[in-house]
Motif scaffolding. Structure first.
Motif, PDB file in Angstrom:
ATOM      1  N   TYR A 179       2.398 -25.951   3.026  1.00 46.56           N
ATOM      2  CA  TYR A 179       3.217 -24.785   2.709  1.00 46.56           C
ATOM      3  C   TYR A 179       4.629 -24.889   3.307  1.00 46.56           C
ATOM      4  O   TYR A 179       5.375 -23.917   3.313  1.00 46.56           O
ATOM      5  CB  TYR A 179       2.536 -23.504   3.192  1.00 46.56           C
ATOM      6  N   GLU A 222      -1.577 -17.765  -5.135  1.00 44.57           N
ATOM      7  CA  GLU A 222      -1.577 -16.679  -4.156  1.00 44.57           C
ATOM      8  C   GLU A 222      -2.989 -16.324  -3.734  1.00 44.57           C
ATOM      9  O   GLU A 222      -3.251 -16.039  -2.561  1.00 44.57           O
ATOM     10  CB  GLU A 222      -0.871 -15.453  -4.728  1.00 44.57           C
ATOM     11  N   ARG A 267      -5.504 -18.402  -3.583  1.00 43.58           N
ATOM     12  CA  ARG A 267      -5.961 -19.465  -2.668  1.00 43.58           C
ATOM     13  C   ARG A 267      -5.269 -19.364  -1.309  1.00 43.58           C
ATOM     14  O   ARG A 267      -5.840 -19.789  -0.302  1.00 43.58           O
ATOM     15  CB  ARG A 267      -5.703 -20.824  -3.322  1.00 43.58           C
ATOM     16  N   LYS A 268      -4.083 -18.816  -1.285  1.00 41.95           N
ATOM     17  CA  LYS A 268      -3.389 -18.634  -0.004  1.00 41.95           C
ATOM     18  C   LYS A 268      -4.070 -17.552   0.830  1.00 41.95           C
ATOM     19  O   LYS A 268      -4.116 -17.631   2.055  1.00 41.95           O
ATOM     20  CB  LYS A 268      -1.925 -18.259  -0.266  1.00 41.95           C
ATOM     21  N   ARG A 269      -4.618 -16.558   0.165  1.00 44.20           N
ATOM     22  CA  ARG A 269      -5.239 -15.426   0.856  1.00 44.20           C
ATOM     23  C   ARG A 269      -6.726 -15.642   1.134  1.00 44.20           C
ATOM     24  O   ARG A 269      -7.346 -14.851   1.850  1.00 44.20           O
ATOM     25  CB  ARG A 269      -5.069 -14.146   0.023  1.00 44.20           C
ATOM     26  N   MET A 289      -4.847 -21.050   8.453  1.00 43.53           N
ATOM     27  CA  MET A 289      -4.030 -20.441   7.403  1.00 43.53           C
ATOM     28  C   MET A 289      -4.096 -18.915   7.400  1.00 43.53           C
ATOM     29  O   MET A 289      -3.455 -18.254   6.594  1.00 43.53           O
ATOM     30  CB  MET A 289      -4.461 -20.982   6.034  1.00 43.53           C
TER      31      MET A 289
END
Length: 241
Positions: free
Chosen positions: A105, A73, A75-77, A152
């Protein structure tokens, strides 16, 4: 957005590269991390995405404590743009490089296409989408790598020496583009004029420790402070070779 409490970072078998760092960055801030080679700038950025190991203290990124369960999470943000774009661009075409994250994703191909076309249009690199990244100029590679991260829509943008490999025109184009981005930005750089243009705040590192943390306009005018820590006045403030 980002908070460290006595953060220590090391690489396997090595002494701590970062030593008891205490940094707090709020949402929307644009902060420059400066220091001579080996000060710990890149290591700090790498620790924020779980690449450099934490050996002590606490690190919170986008409200999440750095720990293995939270890493996906975080790394997603968080989006990290490496110093060398060749470390980031590895697919057959620029289109595929920008599409890599969304595809990873599980986003539908139609949505991926829309996202790639939108970000490439915004960065004015649509004509590069069918090309191989290794055939691009330094400035084109930098924009492609940045687009591959920003597609992203990260909350926190980490940039490692973003003006390296760039000629003056490409550098100015990049600065103008970065100044328009809404993301919280943490920029590790030797380019103190870029820091003056983009960042309201600067943190000076030396030997893995925070030496100074304050307003960019104040710290980057302090010639004694800069010289003591292996830096020079920004060219725009009158440094002469």
């Amino acid at each position: 957005m980002l908070k460290t409490n006595d953060l220590c970072v090391c690489y396997s078998g090595s002494p701590d590269i970062l030593q008891k760092l205490n940094i707090s960055i709020d949402e929307g801030d644009s902060v420059a991390i400066v220091g001579k080679n080996g000060a710990g700038k890149s290591s700090l950025l790498l620790s924020l995405v779980g690449i450099a190991a934490i050996s002590g203290g606490i690190l919170k990124v986008c409200g999440l404590t750095m720990a293995k369960p939270n890493l996906p999470e975080i790394r997603k943000r968080t989006g990290l743009v490496f110093q060398n774009p060749d470390d980031q661009l590895f697919m057959p075409t620029v289109y595929d490089d920008i599409a890599f994250g969304p595809r990873n994703y599980g986003i539908s191909e139609n949505e991926v296409k829309d996202a790639v076309l939108n970000i490439s249009s915004r960065f004015e690199i649509s004509e590069l989408l069918s090309r191989n990244a290794y055939r691009l100029s330094g400035g084109e590679k930098r924009l492609a790598a940045l687009a591959a991260v920003l597609v992203m829509q990260p909350q926190l943008l980490l940039l490692d020496e973003p003006s390296s490999f760039l000629d003056p025109c490409a550098r100015r184009r990049l600065i103008n583009l970065l100044s328009e981005l809404p993301q919280t930005k943490l920029i590790a750089t030797h380019d103190l004029d870029l820091a003056l243009d983009l960042c309201q705040r600067v943190i000076i590192l030396n030997k893995g420790s925070v030496i100074a943390d304050g307003r960019t306009a104040d710290l980057l005018r302090d010639e004694v402070l800069l010289t003591t820590n292996g830096l020079e006045l920004p060219l725009s403030l009158g440094h002469k070779h």
